[in-house]
Design an enzyme around this catalytic site. Structure first.
Site, short mmCIF file in Angstrom:
data_model
loop_
_atom_site.label_atom_id
_atom_site.label_comp_id
_atom_site.label_asym_id
_atom_site.label_seq_id
_atom_site.Cartn_x
_atom_site.Cartn_y
_atom_site.Cartn_z
N LYS A 1 32.07 37.18 -55.58
CA LYS A 1 32.50 36.53 -56.82
C LYS A 1 31.81 35.18 -57.00
O LYS A 1 31.26 34.89 -58.06
CB LYS A 1 34.03 36.32 -56.80
CG LYS A 1 34.53 35.39 -57.89
CD LYS A 1 36.03 35.20 -57.82
CE LYS A 1 36.55 34.16 -56.87
NZ LYS A 1 36.47 32.77 -57.31
N ASN A 2 31.85 34.37 -55.93
CA ASN A 2 31.37 32.99 -56.10
C ASN A 2 29.85 32.87 -56.10
O ASN A 2 29.31 31.78 -56.31
CB ASN A 2 32.00 32.08 -55.03
CG ASN A 2 33.49 31.88 -55.32
OD1 ASN A 2 33.97 32.20 -56.40
ND2 ASN A 2 34.21 31.35 -54.33
N CYS B 1 44.55 22.90 -61.26
CA CYS B 1 45.04 24.27 -61.08
C CYS B 1 46.00 24.27 -59.91
O CYS B 1 46.28 23.21 -59.34
CB CYS B 1 43.89 25.26 -60.89
SG CYS B 1 43.18 25.26 -59.27
N ARG C 1 41.34 19.01 -58.78
CA ARG C 1 39.99 19.55 -58.99
C ARG C 1 39.21 18.84 -60.11
O ARG C 1 38.86 19.46 -61.12
CB ARG C 1 40.06 21.07 -59.22
CG ARG C 1 40.73 21.77 -58.05
CD ARG C 1 40.72 23.26 -58.17
NE ARG C 1 39.41 23.84 -57.86
CZ ARG C 1 39.17 25.15 -57.89
NH1 ARG C 1 40.11 25.98 -58.23
NH2 ARG C 1 37.97 25.60 -57.61
N ASP D 1 38.82 29.00 -48.39
CA ASP D 1 39.20 30.27 -49.04
C ASP D 1 39.74 31.30 -48.05
O ASP D 1 40.12 32.41 -48.45
CB ASP D 1 38.00 30.86 -49.80
CG ASP D 1 37.63 30.03 -51.01
OD1 ASP D 1 38.46 29.21 -51.45
OD2 ASP D 1 36.51 30.20 -51.54
N ARG E 1 41.48 38.63 -60.01
CA ARG E 1 40.42 37.67 -60.35
C ARG E 1 39.31 37.71 -59.32
O ARG E 1 38.15 37.45 -59.65
CB ARG E 1 40.98 36.25 -60.40
CG ARG E 1 41.96 36.02 -61.51
CD ARG E 1 42.40 34.58 -61.53
NE ARG E 1 41.20 33.72 -61.62
CZ ARG E 1 41.23 32.41 -61.50
NH1 ARG E 1 42.34 31.79 -61.28
NH2 ARG E 1 40.11 31.71 -61.59
N1 EPU Z 1 35.62 17.49 -56.20
C1 EPU Z 1 35.64 16.23 -56.76
N2 EPU Z 1 34.84 15.98 -57.84
C2 EPU Z 1 34.04 16.94 -58.37
C3 EPU Z 1 34.00 18.22 -57.79
C4 EPU Z 1 34.82 18.48 -56.70
O1 EPU Z 1 36.37 15.35 -56.31
O2 EPU Z 1 33.33 16.64 -59.33
C5 EPU Z 1 36.50 17.80 -55.06
C6 EPU Z 1 37.55 18.85 -55.42
O3 EPU Z 1 38.66 18.28 -56.07
C7 EPU Z 1 37.88 19.46 -54.10
C8 EPU Z 1 36.56 19.39 -53.33
O4 EPU Z 1 35.76 18.43 -54.04
O5 EPU Z 1 38.85 18.69 -53.43
C9 EPU Z 1 35.81 20.70 -53.26
O6 EPU Z 1 35.60 21.23 -54.56
P1 EPU Z 1 34.32 22.06 -54.99
O7 EPU Z 1 33.79 21.44 -56.23
O8 EPU Z 1 33.39 22.25 -53.85
O9 EPU Z 1 34.99 23.44 -55.37
P2 EPU Z 1 34.59 24.33 -56.59
O10 EPU Z 1 33.13 24.31 -56.77
O11 EPU Z 1 35.46 24.03 -57.75
C10 EPU Z 1 34.16 26.51 -55.20
C11 EPU Z 1 34.71 27.90 -55.19
C12 EPU Z 1 36.15 27.86 -54.67
C13 EPU Z 1 36.12 27.30 -53.25
C14 EPU Z 1 35.49 25.90 -53.26
C15 EPU Z 1 35.35 25.28 -51.89
C16 EPU Z 1 33.49 28.93 -56.99
C17 EPU Z 1 33.51 29.52 -58.35
N3 EPU Z 1 34.65 28.44 -56.54
O12 EPU Z 1 35.03 25.77 -56.07
O13 EPU Z 1 36.59 29.21 -54.63
O14 EPU Z 1 37.44 27.20 -52.76
O15 EPU Z 1 34.18 25.97 -53.88
O16 EPU Z 1 34.59 26.10 -51.08
O17 EPU Z 1 32.47 28.93 -56.33
C18 EPU Z 1 38.19 30.94 -54.60
O18 EPU Z 1 37.25 31.75 -54.63
O19 EPU Z 1 39.39 31.29 -54.39
C19 EPU Z 1 37.92 29.52 -54.82
C20 EPU Z 1 38.87 28.65 -55.16
#
Ligand code: EPU
Length: 416
Positions: A22-23, A116, A121, A304, A396
């Protein structure tokens, strides 16, 4: 609303085939926006989140055609720079269209995703990076309004190695003028997979998969055909099912190299694991040994997989400390697992899990994707009947999960 009903206590065995990730699929489908020709993607998992991104891409003017697990996207008609609230609120990864919209249409109006169930996030690092690349950004009425006549290469330092942030910036920088560096970039396998796809399309990206990515901007990119990499979290979830149920199965079409930290922990728990090309053969232990985990960015233990591992520890022999360091609120599954008899106390960002001899089946409520998977796992090992409600979260991110468990011998069914 559908629910899953499980009669627990069966020892699972057999072979399970892992779907596309998915990711990886989400950002890769979005990267089709960077070119005007038709991209063809195979091994795309049939998931609600994938449908949400396809709907968003069509809304923006691209043509999307799906045939089974193959998706064809042609962004020649990309003409709408607005990603509306109704689509973005359904799936946070929709924010990925921001970088490509700026690169292709010079402007974007994308709804702010909001928080969420697992945390606030924020997306401040996506926005900071795009500002470094020369975009002007304003937040108005719940929307990000971004403009950039010409994106220009820049050195971007991320305070945290955000996964989708790194992906968004890689896409924006790919069509920028000059060279960009993303420092403290995310190193997850999905980043490398996406860079490989973009390089195949004519981008010039080096170092993806490490914490420093160098991107030489190009003036245009070409369409390409690729297969989506296997889902490491789905594979890890099945590995935990084997460890939990004393099972014995082969997990095929997976990428063992992406699962190093999970394999290490499951061996310490007592599982026997043999690895061959694209296959993991796992035999669960007679007695599950307690092991501590702390979630980390890749190659650390993935957040995850935290909820699923907690279920395993809930019936282990001993006490385990599980610390969540990536998201501030990713313990919502605990109250539900406790209703099934687990002994867990929370202290700050750590959960202390005292193993109990057995879980007992109960009606439970899923709160987010990985929490839902953990409740299904708990149901597989619990005595009696478990009813997992609100399973739309599961749809999802897991393709045909209950069918795959059924093939492994679980007594599991979906009812409407
Ligand atoms: N963060 C910030 N500022 C930002 C972006 C992130 O403070 O601008 C913080 C977030 O709040 C969080 C941490 O950084 O505490 C990590 O967030 P990240 O941005 O890495 O997560 P994401 O890109 O939103 C992806 C996956 C998630 C997975 C995380 C961590 C996708 C579509 N989603 O989310 O997947 O948990 O990386 O590995 O790639 C899931 O599949 O169930 C899922 C939640």
């Amino acid at each position: 609303m559908d629910k899953i009903i499980i009669e627990g206590g069966r020892r699972l065995k057999g072979e399970v085939k892992i779907s596309g990730a998915k990711n990886a699929a989400l950002p890769i489908l979005v990267s089709s926006m960077l070119t005007e020709g038709q991209c063809v993607y195979s091994n795309v998992p049939d998931l609600k989140d994938v449908n949400s991104i396809k709907l968003l891409l069509s809304t923006l003017g691209t043509s999307v055609n799906t045939d089974g697990n193959t998706v064809k996207i042609n962004a020649g008609g990309l003409n709408n720079h607005k990603a509306p609230y109704d689509l973005v609120r359904k799936m946070r990864a929709s924010i990925l269209v921001l970088g490509p919209l700026l690169a292709r249409l010079k402007k974007a109006r994308v709804s702010l995703p909001g928080g969420c169930a697992i945390g606030a996030r924020p997306i401040n690092l996506h926005l900071k990076g795009l500002t470094d690349l020369g975009a002007s950004i304003e937040l108005k009425h719940g929307y990000i309004e971004a403009r950039a006549d010409k994106l220009k290469g820049a050195e971007i330092y991320l305070d945290f190695p955000t996964v989708t942030g790194t992906e968004n910036l890689m896409m924006a920088a790919a069509l920028a003028e000059g060279t960009s560096y993303i420092k403290n970039a995310a190193c997850e396998p999905e980043i490398k997979a996406m860079a490989d796809v973009m390089n195949k399309m004519g981008a010039d990206i080096k170092g993806a998969g490490t914490s420093c990515i160098k991107i030489n901007g190009v003036s245009s990119m070409n369409p390409s055909s690729v297969s989506i990499i296997p889902d490491r979290i789905e594979a890890g979830t099945f590995m935990i099912a084997a460890a939990l149920t004393g099972g014995d199965f082969k997990i095929v079409d997976c990428e063992p190299d992406h699962l190093g930290s999970v394999i290490d922990k499951l061996r310490r728990v007592g599982s026997k694991i043999e690895i061959s090309k694209k296959c993991i053969h796992i035999t669960g232990p007679d007695e599950i040994i307690s092991v501590d985990i702390k979630t980390r960015t890749y190659p650390g233990f993935p957040t995850d997989m935290q909820a699923q591992f907690m279920v395993l520890m809930s019936i282990a022999n001993g006490v385990s400390t599980i610390s969540e360091t990536i998201f501030e609120n990713r313990f919502i599954h605990i109250s539900e697992i406790k209703r099934m008899g687990a002994n867990i106390t929370v202290s700050g960002n750590s959960a202390i899990v005292k193993g109990v001899p057995a879980l007992s089946g109960a009606p439970v409520m899923a709160s987010d994707l990985r929490a839902s998977a953990s409740l299904v796992l708990a149901g597989l090992v619990a005595n009696g009947k478990t009813e997992v409600n609100r399973i739309y979260h599961l749809d999802r991110g897991y393709e045909a999960l209950e069918k795959k468990f059924k093939l492994l011998g679980a007594k599991i069914k979906r009812v409407s």
